[in-house]
Motif scaffolding. Structure first.
Motif, mmCIF file in Angstrom:
data_model
loop_
_atom_site.group_PDB
_atom_site.id
_atom_site.type_symbol
_atom_site.label_atom_id
_atom_site.label_comp_id
_atom_site.label_asym_id
_atom_site.label_seq_id
_atom_site.Cartn_x
_atom_site.Cartn_y
_atom_site.Cartn_z
ATOM 1 N N TYR A 134 -5.431 5.513 -55.055
ATOM 2 C CA TYR A 134 -4.033 5.379 -54.655
ATOM 3 C C TYR A 134 -3.603 6.678 -53.977
ATOM 4 C CZ TYR A 134 1.024 5.207 -54.715
ATOM 5 O OH TYR A 134 2.344 5.243 -54.324
ATOM 6 N N VAL A 135 -2.968 6.561 -52.818
ATOM 7 C CA VAL A 135 -2.486 7.721 -52.072
ATOM 8 C C VAL A 135 -0.967 7.637 -51.984
ATOM 9 C CG1 VAL A 135 -2.587 9.013 -49.911
ATOM 10 C CG2 VAL A 135 -4.609 7.749 -50.703
ATOM 11 N N HIS A 136 -0.276 8.678 -52.461
ATOM 12 C CA HIS A 136 1.197 8.644 -52.469
ATOM 13 C C HIS A 136 1.779 9.445 -51.311
ATOM 14 C CE1 HIS A 136 5.044 7.765 -54.219
ATOM 15 N NE2 HIS A 136 5.393 9.044 -54.167
ATOM 16 N N GLY A 161 0.777 4.102 -50.740
ATOM 17 C CA GLY A 161 2.126 3.691 -51.095
ATOM 18 C C GLY A 161 3.112 4.828 -51.048
ATOM 19 N N GLY A 162 4.346 4.539 -51.453
ATOM 20 C CA GLY A 162 5.361 5.561 -51.359
ATOM 21 C C GLY A 162 6.592 5.237 -52.178
ATOM 22 N N GLY A 163 7.755 5.768 -51.682
ATOM 23 C CA GLY A 163 8.080 6.192 -50.351
ATOM 24 C C GLY A 163 7.796 5.136 -49.287
ATOM 25 N N THR A 164 7.767 5.639 -48.086
ATOM 26 C CA THR A 164 7.488 4.815 -46.915
ATOM 27 C C THR A 164 6.377 5.468 -46.112
ATOM 28 O OG1 THR A 164 9.825 4.145 -46.826
ATOM 29 C CG2 THR A 164 8.492 3.723 -44.879
ATOM 30 N N PRO A 165 5.113 5.104 -46.368
ATOM 31 C CA PRO A 165 3.997 5.724 -45.653
ATOM 32 C C PRO A 165 4.122 5.641 -44.134
ATOM 33 C CG PRO A 165 3.179 4.508 -47.527
ATOM 34 C CD PRO A 165 4.647 4.185 -47.428
ATOM 35 N N MET A 219 -1.740 -0.620 -46.786
ATOM 36 C CA MET A 219 -0.724 0.383 -46.470
ATOM 37 C C MET A 219 0.646 -0.256 -46.542
ATOM 38 S SD MET A 219 -0.371 2.841 -43.170
ATOM 39 C CE MET A 219 1.158 3.694 -42.815
ATOM 40 N N GLU A 220 1.554 0.402 -47.266
ATOM 41 C CA GLU A 220 2.938 -0.065 -47.330
ATOM 42 C C GLU A 220 3.702 0.391 -46.096
ATOM 43 O OE1 GLU A 220 4.008 -0.297 -52.081
ATOM 44 O OE2 GLU A 220 4.533 1.514 -50.979
ATOM 45 N N GLU A 276 -7.369 0.589 -36.483
ATOM 46 C CA GLU A 276 -8.582 1.277 -36.022
ATOM 47 C C GLU A 276 -9.115 2.227 -37.090
ATOM 48 O OE1 GLU A 276 -7.722 3.213 -32.354
ATOM 49 O OE2 GLU A 276 -7.268 1.343 -31.281
ATOM 50 N N ALA A 277 -8.215 2.766 -37.906
ATOM 51 C CA ALA A 277 -8.617 3.713 -38.957
ATOM 52 C C ALA A 277 -9.097 3.012 -40.224
ATOM 53 C CB ALA A 277 -7.466 4.651 -39.283
ATOM 54 N N GLY A 278 -9.065 1.682 -40.236
ATOM 55 C CA GLY A 278 -9.631 0.949 -41.360
ATOM 56 C C GLY A 278 -8.660 0.198 -42.243
ATOM 57 N N VAL A 279 -7.362 0.342 -42.026
ATOM 58 C CA VAL A 279 -6.391 -0.420 -42.830
ATOM 59 C C VAL A 279 -6.564 -1.905 -42.495
ATOM 60 C CG1 VAL A 279 -3.944 -0.855 -43.270
ATOM 61 C CG2 VAL A 279 -4.750 1.494 -42.897
#
Length: 404
Positions: free
Chosen positions: A10-12, A64-68, A97-98, A114-117
């Motif tokens: 998870y990335v915040h 996620g976030g916030g608003t990535p 990705m949110e 392109e980056a994989g999302v």
């Protein structure tokens, strides 16, 4: 060759355009300088943490976030690239990705893809512009539609839409209208939550624990009177919304696979299922939580402490990225497995429980399982223990019975 364990990441991204009145997440507006500083530190953390999970393979990533999507395109691309470089992300891994409506361009979506999302989760909450204003959202329904169209045109074929019921002033009819408008767009996944008034939010100051308490001196951070907000729907209306959600989404081909989540066949959120079934996870970024090797911990929630830390130094790494480090006992692990697993409609596999803990589920929870079945709150079917319809209605009570 060593068999690697599965890991979720998870990335915040804590930044948002404006804090919503009901939100208790770790999020806040941030200028370009703050975002750049945070991105650099996040990439540093990604590189540092990779050395600690060499025995893992990544099966899902959730940003996620916030608003990535508020982050600069170049910064987000750098974060995604760093993740690929640092971790063994399996081919076909779900990478979500949110985004929020009105915060994303066609160029950005193309970059993400392109980056994989490969999965987008968009927070609509309501298709009624008045209800969106009550929530403090910065977008309109029309802006959501434009963003949704951009997502589809960018080639994304796995999209979630977040919705909230029991919004101030919301009626059963307006909630049904939101469900109709969203299902007409045919997203692959819908998350439908009932509003919870959380402590520490302007909504709590406005409504209090009882739902509709009043304090006529209250204003929002933007200086608007919170007293202009109508009352929340009453308990009976909220319950009708809850049942309408299940019935309507089922009619539209959405399978309820978790208490608040519905999907088309094969589009269940793999990342969230991982949480509910005990897959280990690593949290990256401000305040992010982790669960590794039976230990729970989280990163600091202080922006200044996070961004100024020298993460290549052991003392700083442990102080900033290993807060409230807790080694779970076997009993605590089993309790958490039951508590989270019962959120899934299919329930908890007796075979899976034994495989995870080396104990027969009935030897540990037999008395509770029998009691819940006798009360009509749980059932055993196809090797799994799950909540009945009545059990789902009072799921917090049932889950609490497995905590000692």
């Amino acid at each position: 060759m060593m068999n690697k364990k599965n890991l979720e990441i998870y990335v915040h991204i804590p930044f948002c355009a404006r804090k919503c009145a009901y939100c208790d997440f770790l999020s806040f507006p941030g200028n370009r300088k703050m975002q750049r500083e945070y991105t650099e530190k996040l990439i540093e953390e990604i590189k540092c943490q990779s050395a600690n999970v060499k025995e893992y393979q990544v099966i899902s990533v959730f940003i996620g976030g916030g608003t990535p999507s508020i982050l600069d395109i170049g910064d987000m691309a750098a974060v995604l690239h760093a993740l690929r470089e640092a971790f063994e992300i399996l081919p076909g891994a779900e990478i979500t990705m949110e985004i929020n409506p009105g915060t994303v361009t066609a160029e950005a979506l193309s970059c993400y893809r392109e980056a994989g999302v490969n999965r987008i989760s968009m927070g609509l909450q309501s298709a009624d512009d008045k209800e969106l204003r009550y929530l403090g959202r910065i977008h309109t329904y029309d802006e959501f539609l434009k963003s949704y169209q951009r997502i589809r045109m960018a080639g994304f074929d796995n999209v979630n839409v977040d919705l909230i019921s029991a919004i101030p002033g919301q009626t059963l009819e307006s909630w049904k209208n939101t469900l109709k408008k969203v299902t007409m767009l045919k997203p692959e996944h819908i998350s439908a939550y009932s509003l919870i008034v959380e402590k520490g939010t302007p909504y709590f100051d406005r409504y209090g624990e009882q739902g509709n308490m009043k304090n006529h001196s209250l204003t929002s951070e933007e200086g608007h009177s919170l007293m202009s907000l109508p009352d929340l729907p009453d308990e009976d209306t909220e319950r009708e919304m809850y049942y309408l959600t299940q019935e309507f989404l089922k009619e539209q081909g959405y399978e309820r696979y978790e208490i608040s989540n519905y999907s088309k066949n094969g589009y269940e959120c793999r990342h969230n299922i991982g949480y509910w079934t005990g897959v280990e996870y690593l949290g990256l970024g401000l305040g992010a939580a982790s669960y590794l090797n039976g230990c729970r911990f989280h990163n600091t929630s202080s922006f200044d402490e996070y961004c100024s830390a020298h993460l290549d130094q052991e003392e700083a790494f442990q102080r900033v990225l290993r807060q409230e480090f807790e080694q779970l006992s076997l009993e605590e692990k089993m309790e958490e497995y039951m508590f989270l697993g019962l959120r899934l409609m299919k329930g908890i596999s007796a075979h899976g429980f034994a495989g995870n803990f080396g104990h027969n589920i009935r030897s540990v929870y037999g008395m509770v399982l029998d009691a819940m079945e006798e009360e009509g709150l749980m059932e055993y079917k196809d090797g799994c223990y799950s909540l009945t319809s009545r059990g789902i209605d009072i799921s917090n009570y049932v889950m609490s019975r497995f905590l000692r």
